[in-house]
Design a protein around this motif. Structure first.
Motif, PDB file in Angstrom:
ATOM      1  N   PHE A   1      23.658  51.305  40.444  1.00 31.32           N
ATOM      2  CA  PHE A   1      22.846  50.790  39.346  1.00 31.32           C
ATOM      3  C   PHE A   1      21.854  49.748  39.862  1.00 31.32           C
ATOM      4  O   PHE A   1      20.679  49.756  39.495  1.00 31.32           O
ATOM      5  CB  PHE A   1      23.766  50.163  38.293  1.00 31.32           C
ATOM      6  N   LEU A   2      22.307  48.881  40.757  1.00 30.78           N
ATOM      7  CA  LEU A   2      21.443  47.790  41.219  1.00 30.78           C
ATOM      8  C   LEU A   2      20.396  48.285  42.210  1.00 30.78           C
ATOM      9  O   LEU A   2      19.304  47.725  42.291  1.00 30.78           O
ATOM     10  CB  LEU A   2      22.297  46.701  41.875  1.00 30.78           C
ATOM     11  N   GLY A   3      20.699  49.319  42.952  1.00 29.97           N
ATOM     12  CA  GLY A   3      19.764  49.904  43.913  1.00 29.97           C
ATOM     13  C   GLY A   3      19.194  48.859  44.854  1.00 29.97           C
ATOM     14  O   GLY A   3      19.923  48.011  45.370  1.00 29.97           O
ATOM     15  N   ALA A   4      17.858  48.867  45.024  1.00 31.25           N
ATOM     16  CA  ALA A   4      17.223  47.979  45.998  1.00 31.25           C
ATOM     17  C   ALA A   4      17.372  46.508  45.616  1.00 31.25           C
ATOM     18  O   ALA A   4      17.227  45.626  46.462  1.00 31.25           O
ATOM     19  CB  ALA A   4      15.749  48.344  46.117  1.00 31.25           C
ATOM     20  N   ARG A   5      17.669  46.265  44.345  1.00 27.69           N
ATOM     21  CA  ARG A   5      17.801  44.857  43.914  1.00 27.69           C
ATOM     22  C   ARG A   5      18.924  44.128  44.662  1.00 27.69           C
ATOM     23  O   ARG A   5      18.883  42.920  44.824  1.00 27.69           O
ATOM     24  CB  ARG A   5      18.094  44.796  42.409  1.00 27.69           C
ATOM     25  N   CYS A   6      19.921  44.893  45.107  1.00 28.25           N
ATOM     26  CA  CYS A   6      21.048  44.281  45.833  1.00 28.25           C
ATOM     27  C   CYS A   6      20.564  43.358  46.940  1.00 28.25           C
ATOM     28  O   CYS A   6      21.102  42.278  47.142  1.00 28.25           O
ATOM     29  CB  CYS A   6      21.866  45.349  46.550  1.00 28.25           C
ATOM     30  N   ALA A   7      19.550  43.840  47.669  1.00 32.32           N
ATOM     31  CA  ALA A   7      19.120  43.131  48.871  1.00 32.32           C
ATOM     32  C   ALA A   7      18.525  41.770  48.557  1.00 32.32           C
ATOM     33  O   ALA A   7      18.516  40.885  49.406  1.00 32.32           O
ATOM     34  CB  ALA A   7      18.110  43.996  49.619  1.00 32.32           C
ATOM     35  N   VAL A   8      17.991  41.597  47.340  1.00 29.23           N
ATOM     36  CA  VAL A   8      17.337  40.312  47.044  1.00 29.23           C
ATOM     37  C   VAL A   8      18.193  39.413  46.146  1.00 29.23           C
ATOM     38  O   VAL A   8      17.804  38.304  45.818  1.00 29.23           O
ATOM     39  CB  VAL A   8      15.944  40.539  46.394  1.00 29.23           C
ATOM     40  N   MET A   9      19.341  39.900  45.752  1.00 31.87           N
ATOM     41  CA  MET A   9      20.201  39.075  44.885  1.00 31.87           C
ATOM     42  C   MET A   9      20.926  38.014  45.708  1.00 31.87           C
ATOM     43  O   MET A   9      21.175  38.217  46.893  1.00 31.87           O
ATOM     44  CB  MET A   9      21.281  39.958  44.227  1.00 31.87           C
ATOM     45  N   THR A  10      21.281  36.917  45.049  1.00 35.64           N
ATOM     46  CA  THR A  10      22.125  35.949  45.774  1.00 35.64           C
ATOM     47  C   THR A  10      23.507  36.589  45.918  1.00 35.64           C
ATOM     48  O   THR A  10      23.886  37.463  45.113  1.00 35.64           O
ATOM     49  CB  THR A  10      22.293  34.629  45.000  1.00 35.64           C
ATOM     50  N   LEU A  11      24.239  36.130  46.926  1.00 35.60           N
ATOM     51  CA  LEU A  11      25.571  36.711  47.137  1.00 35.60           C
ATOM     52  C   LEU A  11      26.458  36.490  45.918  1.00 35.60           C
ATOM     53  O   LEU A  11      27.233  37.365  45.531  1.00 35.60           O
ATOM     54  CB  LEU A  11      26.229  36.102  48.368  1.00 35.60           C
ATOM     55  N   ASP A  12      26.311  35.318  45.288  1.00 34.96           N
ATOM     56  CA  ASP A  12      27.137  35.032  44.107  1.00 34.96           C
ATOM     57  C   ASP A  12      26.842  36.021  42.991  1.00 34.96           C
ATOM     58  O   ASP A  12      27.752  36.541  42.344  1.00 34.96           O
ATOM     59  CB  ASP A  12      26.896  33.606  43.594  1.00 34.96           C
ATOM     60  N   ASP A  13      25.532  36.285  42.773  1.00 36.57           N
ATOM     61  CA  ASP A  13      25.170  37.219  41.690  1.00 36.57           C
ATOM     62  C   ASP A  13      25.681  38.627  41.999  1.00 36.57           C
ATOM     63  O   ASP A  13      26.192  39.329  41.122  1.00 36.57           O
ATOM     64  CB  ASP A  13      23.652  37.263  41.489  1.00 36.57           C
ATOM     65  N   LEU A  14      25.526  39.027  43.270  1.00 34.66           N
ATOM     66  CA  LEU A  14      25.969  40.372  43.632  1.00 34.66           C
ATOM     67  C   LEU A  14      27.491  40.481  43.482  1.00 34.66           C
ATOM     68  O   LEU A  14      28.012  41.448  42.902  1.00 34.66           O
ATOM     69  CB  LEU A  14      25.544  40.693  45.075  1.00 34.66           C
ATOM     70  N   GLN A  15      28.185  39.454  43.959  1.00 39.80           N
ATOM     71  CA  GLN A  15      29.649  39.492  43.857  1.00 39.80           C
ATOM     72  C   GLN A  15      30.081  39.555  42.389  1.00 39.80           C
ATOM     73  O   GLN A  15      31.005  40.271  42.026  1.00 39.80           O
ATOM     74  CB  GLN A  15      30.258  38.261  44.539  1.00 39.80           C
ATOM     75  N   ASN A  16      29.346  38.809  41.576  1.00 32.50           N
ATOM     76  CA  ASN A  16      29.660  38.793  40.151  1.00 32.50           C
ATOM     77  C   ASN A  16      29.543  40.199  39.551  1.00 32.50           C
ATOM     78  O   ASN A  16      30.426  40.667  38.830  1.00 32.50           O
ATOM     79  CB  ASN A  16      28.692  37.816  39.476  1.00 32.50           C
ATOM     80  N   ALA A  17      28.437  40.879  39.895  1.00 27.40           N
ATOM     81  CA  ALA A  17      28.235  42.244  39.380  1.00 27.40           C
ATOM     82  C   ALA A  17      29.340  43.172  39.887  1.00 27.40           C
ATOM     83  O   ALA A  17      29.884  43.996  39.135  1.00 27.40           O
ATOM     84  CB  ALA A  17      26.867  42.763  39.818  1.00 27.40           C
ATOM     85  N   LEU A  18      29.714  43.015  41.169  1.00 32.91           N
ATOM     86  CA  LEU A  18      30.770  43.867  41.741  1.00 32.91           C
ATOM     87  C   LEU A  18      32.096  43.622  41.019  1.00 32.91           C
ATOM     88  O   LEU A  18      32.800  44.565  40.649  1.00 32.91           O
ATOM     89  CB  LEU A  18      30.950  43.563  43.231  1.00 32.91           C
ATOM     90  N   ASN A  19      32.376  42.337  40.785  1.00 32.37           N
ATOM     91  CA  ASN A  19      33.649  42.004  40.131  1.00 32.37           C
ATOM     92  C   ASN A  19      33.713  42.566  38.719  1.00 32.37           C
ATOM     93  O   ASN A  19      34.741  43.094  38.298  1.00 32.37           O
ATOM     94  CB  ASN A  19      33.853  40.488  40.059  1.00 32.37           C
ATOM     95  N   ILE A  20      32.593  42.427  37.992  1.00 36.29           N
ATOM     96  CA  ILE A  20      32.598  42.910  36.601  1.00 36.29           C
ATOM     97  C   ILE A  20      32.860  44.416  36.593  1.00 36.29           C
ATOM     98  O   ILE A  20      33.683  44.921  35.835  1.00 36.29           O
ATOM     99  CB  ILE A  20      31.258  42.586  35.898  1.00 36.29           C
ATOM    100  N   ALA A  21      32.143  45.120  37.469  1.00 37.43           N
ATOM    101  CA  ALA A  21      32.301  46.579  37.483  1.00 37.43           C
ATOM    102  C   ALA A  21      33.742  46.963  37.832  1.00 37.43           C
ATOM    103  O   ALA A  21      34.354  47.809  37.173  1.00 37.43           O
ATOM    104  CB  ALA A  21      31.331  47.199  38.480  1.00 37.43           C
ATOM    105  N   ALA A  22      34.291  46.310  38.863  1.00 38.55           N
ATOM    106  CA  ALA A  22      35.647  46.680  39.297  1.00 38.55           C
ATOM    107  C   ALA A  22      36.673  46.342  38.223  1.00 38.55           C
ATOM    108  O   ALA A  22      37.555  47.150  37.924  1.00 38.55           O
ATOM    109  CB  ALA A  22      35.992  45.975  40.605  1.00 38.55           C
ATOM    110  N   SER A  23      36.546  45.159  37.615  1.00 38.92           N
ATOM    111  CA  SER A  23      37.600  44.799  36.655  1.00 38.92           C
ATOM    112  C   SER A  23      37.459  45.595  35.366  1.00 38.92           C
ATOM    113  O   SER A  23      38.458  45.951  34.738  1.00 38.92           O
ATOM    114  CB  SER A  23      37.644  43.293  36.397  1.00 38.92           C
TER     115      SER A  23
END
Ligand code: AMP
Length: 665
Positions: free
Chosen positions: A222-244
């Protein structure tokens, strides 16, 4: 093991990833016009990499990337790939199992790898690794015609067909199917095929980790190329939400066949609980009759005063803790299903429950429901409650009602769904009101769990004594209004179990997994005489050794256990076991859960249970462990968690300190 870090997964997954090039060697681009399909080799390649990696995060990353490539390039194959990864063929409650014995596999390996059966058998006895034997010897075989590469879908479909085969000729048809697969397989594919068929496929990732990887893959897509420019905290947050969110969906709808197509067709937004897309499809992805909900679980507690502290002014109720078997009973359109604590179908085991149920509610107004209950053996003469051990004597499958000699009573304590509507978000007080309104007790057959809504310590103490006198284990104490929703799969601090044993200062029993074994000596030579036991740490996804045990077993029991455990023997210590190797005669792939009683817990230089939770470098061990029984209702990953071991150790230390205070006063 890596130190846990909140952004470490994001760090690993932020590296650019190209779903075409990363797997190019095993998954080439399709020829123009042809459909892109996942070759079995791509799945095997990821599995081999995972097997060779000791870091759990790295393993999850490898799997995430495989799944991301599948979601991007061949989403129609996602279900097959995911089932292959977790080595299942259908949702757990369908009870579909491959059931391929070693004898059949020895025959196939001998036929496909140019060896005599005796030679395969001998090599297998020497190394204990049939997959390796098959791979090495298949490689030596000259092939005239290059076989067509196996696709993931073909392998999965063959597995599923074999699991569903019945009737005449099953052995022959299974043999033919496996032969075809092994003949077409190449290199490591042969190895993985045999391991999967032997149910020894676990490569170092348990199902929860595989589900997390799936959630991450959807988030990344879903995030596609945006992943590369996100802060690690924001990316981790998105990963956590999806997984949980995905994990939560699976607790309510435990079916890959239903969940994956929905998520694939509606996209990642379906995994974001606050999105409007999620709200629209919430019904599709919430509980329903016919699919077992992962039951809510309870925390142990050591006394009534602890309960009062814990609940801190919240309204609560105490219920008898019945000593039977959990039964989640589903009803829809005249059809009844009974599911165990472990989400297995027990409908055949309880024909008496099935036949009594229609007489305890109004069919005119009730079209569907899911209730949570405990089924308890009762004396046929007096109707008195009987201990769990009595219930264990009932047959397990395909019981005819006329053959039932041990009658049971259903004690209903919750309702999760009524007439098409999930009730999980309502408070226990509201759910209980619905339960009482819909059902009518039938003496000796169907009752509500006896309860007391009081916060008076003396009244609760009396109620506890009454429950024990009635043949129960103690009390279940639950919040009623606040923080009182039904949370599937959660070992909730808002459900506390108060057993008599804990109050007597005896440690609660632990449910542990035998991961290694020692051969007996003297008259016990040839059978297993001792075992290495472990608890499970979901955080690191590993089984951590907690004690050796050799007491509590009768000779006959040891013989029986040796026979049951033999198919789980493995020559090498699995990578996800944290235990000292010295002295272990044979390692066991995790398969059973045993209830163990111990005198106490101590910090240990040789065991690894809860390492890092109480002591930074040492684990916890049980002293004087004794086997009580096999917990057939639990799967290995449902055994006592490392976190619980740490809590037990801490509460024991607290109790000792309290005693010291009393003594010194
Ligand atoms: P344990 O197996 O010791 O973790 O205890 C939890 C189990 O107690 C549940 O899974 C149920 O099978 C059983 N149980 C008996 N009575 C109740 C009750 N009133 N409420 C919830 N669970 C109960």
């Amino acid at each position: 093991m890596e130190p846990p870090s909140v952004t470490s997964m994001a760090k690993l997954l932020q590296e650019p990833f190209d779903p075409m090039s990363c797997v190019a060697n095993v998954w080439p681009a399709p020829t123009p016009g042809a459909q892109d399909t996942v070759p079995y080799a791509a799945v095997v390649d990821a599995m081999v990499d995972i097997s060779a990696t000791s870091s759990r995060l790295e393993c999850v990353k490898i799997l995430t990337r495989l799944l991301l490539a599948v979601i991007t390039r061949a989403p129609a194959d996602l279900i097959a790939v995911f089932y292959l990864v977790i080595n299942k063929q259908a949702p757990q409650h369908e009870g579909v199992e491959l059931g391929i014995g070693d004898a059949l596999l020895l025959k196939v390996v001998s036929e496909c790898c140019g060896m005599t059966e005796a030679r395969v058998k001998e090599a297998y006895q020497q190394t204990g690794d049939l997959a390796e034997i098959a791979q090495n010897n298949k490689q030596k075989q000259a092939t005239l015609v290059q076989p067509k590469p196996l696709s993931a879908k073909t392998v999965f479909q063959s597995f599923k067909q074999m699991a569903l085969m019945s009737g005449k000729d099953v052995m022959r048809r299974r043999t033919d199917t496996i032969k075809k697969l092994v003949r077409d397989a190449q290199g490591a594919e042969v190895n993985l095929l045999i391991r999967a068929l032997q149910q020894k496929m676990r490569i170092g990732l348990a199902e929860p980790s595989a589900l997390a990887a799936l959630g991450y893959a959807f988030a990344l897509q879903f995030l596609g190329a945006r992943c590369a420019v996100m802060t690690l905290d924001d990316l981790q947050n998105a990963l956590n939400i999806a997984a949980s969110t995905l994990a939560r969906i699976f607790y309510e709808v435990p079916s890959i066949d239903i969940v994956l197509p929905a998520v694939l067709s509606h996209g990642f937004l379906l995994l974001v609980p606050r999105s409007s897309v999620f709200a629209r499809h919430q019904r599709d992805l919430s509980i329903r009759p016919g699919l077992p909900v992962k039951p809510q679980l309870a925390h142990p507690t050591s006394g009534i005063s602890v309960v009062l502290d814990r609940f801190n002014e919240r309204k609560f109720t105490s219920e008898y803790k019945y000593d039977g078997e959990r039964a989640q009973i589903h009803y829809e359109n005249g059809k009844i299903h009974v599911f165990s604590r472990n989400s297995e179908t027990h409908t055949d085991k309880y024909p008496d429950v099935v036949s009594v149920l229609p007489s305890v509610f109004e069919k005119a107004t009730v079209t569907s429901f899911i209730i949570d209950s405990e089924v308890v053996a009762v004396s046929p003469e007096t109707g008195a409650l009987q201990a769990f051990q009595v219930l264990q004597h009932r047959g397990r499958k395909n019981i005819a009602e006329k053959d039932v000699t041990i009658p049971v009573c259903i004690f209903a304590f919750d309702i999760l769904y009524l007439n098409g509507e999930p009730l999980l978000d309502r408070s226990l007080e509201q759910r209980r009101a619905v339960l009482y309104q819909i059902f009518t007790p039938l003496p000796g057959k169907f009752a509500f769990a006896t309860h007391l809504d009081s916060d008076n310590v003396e009244d609760i103490q009396k109620f506890l004594d009454q429950s024990i006198a009635a043949g129960c284990e103690g009390l279940m104490i639950k919040t009623l209004e606040e923080e009182a929703t039904y949370t599937p799969a959660k070992r909730s601090h808002f459900w506390l179990k108060l057993k008599k044993d804990y109050m007597d200062g005896v440690t609660d029993t632990l449910d542990l997994v035998p991961i290694g074994a020692f051969y007996g000596k003297g008259k016990r030579a040839g059978v297993l005489g001792g075992f290495l036991l472990a608890c499970y740490d979901a955080e690191s996804d590993e089984y951590q050794s907690i004690c050796k045990i050799g007491t509590g077993f009768q000779d006959e029991a040891l013989e029986k256990l040796t026979g049951e455990l033999r198919p789980s023997f493995t020559a090498e210590k699995p990578r996800y076991y944290r235990a000292e190797t010295a002295g272990v005669d044979v390692w066991l792939i995790e398969s059973q859960v045993w209830e163990i009683k111990a005198a106490d817990l101590s910090i240990s230089p040789v065991h690894y249970a809860a390492i890092g939770l109480v002591d930074p470098a040492k684990g916890i061990a049980l002293r004087f462990p004794r086997y009580v029984r096999t917990r057939e209702d639990k799967k290995p990953c449902d055994c006592t968690a490392a976190q619980q071991v740490a809590e037990m150790y801490r509460s024991q230390s607290l109790a000792i300190q309290k005693e010291d205070v009393v003594v010194s006063e």
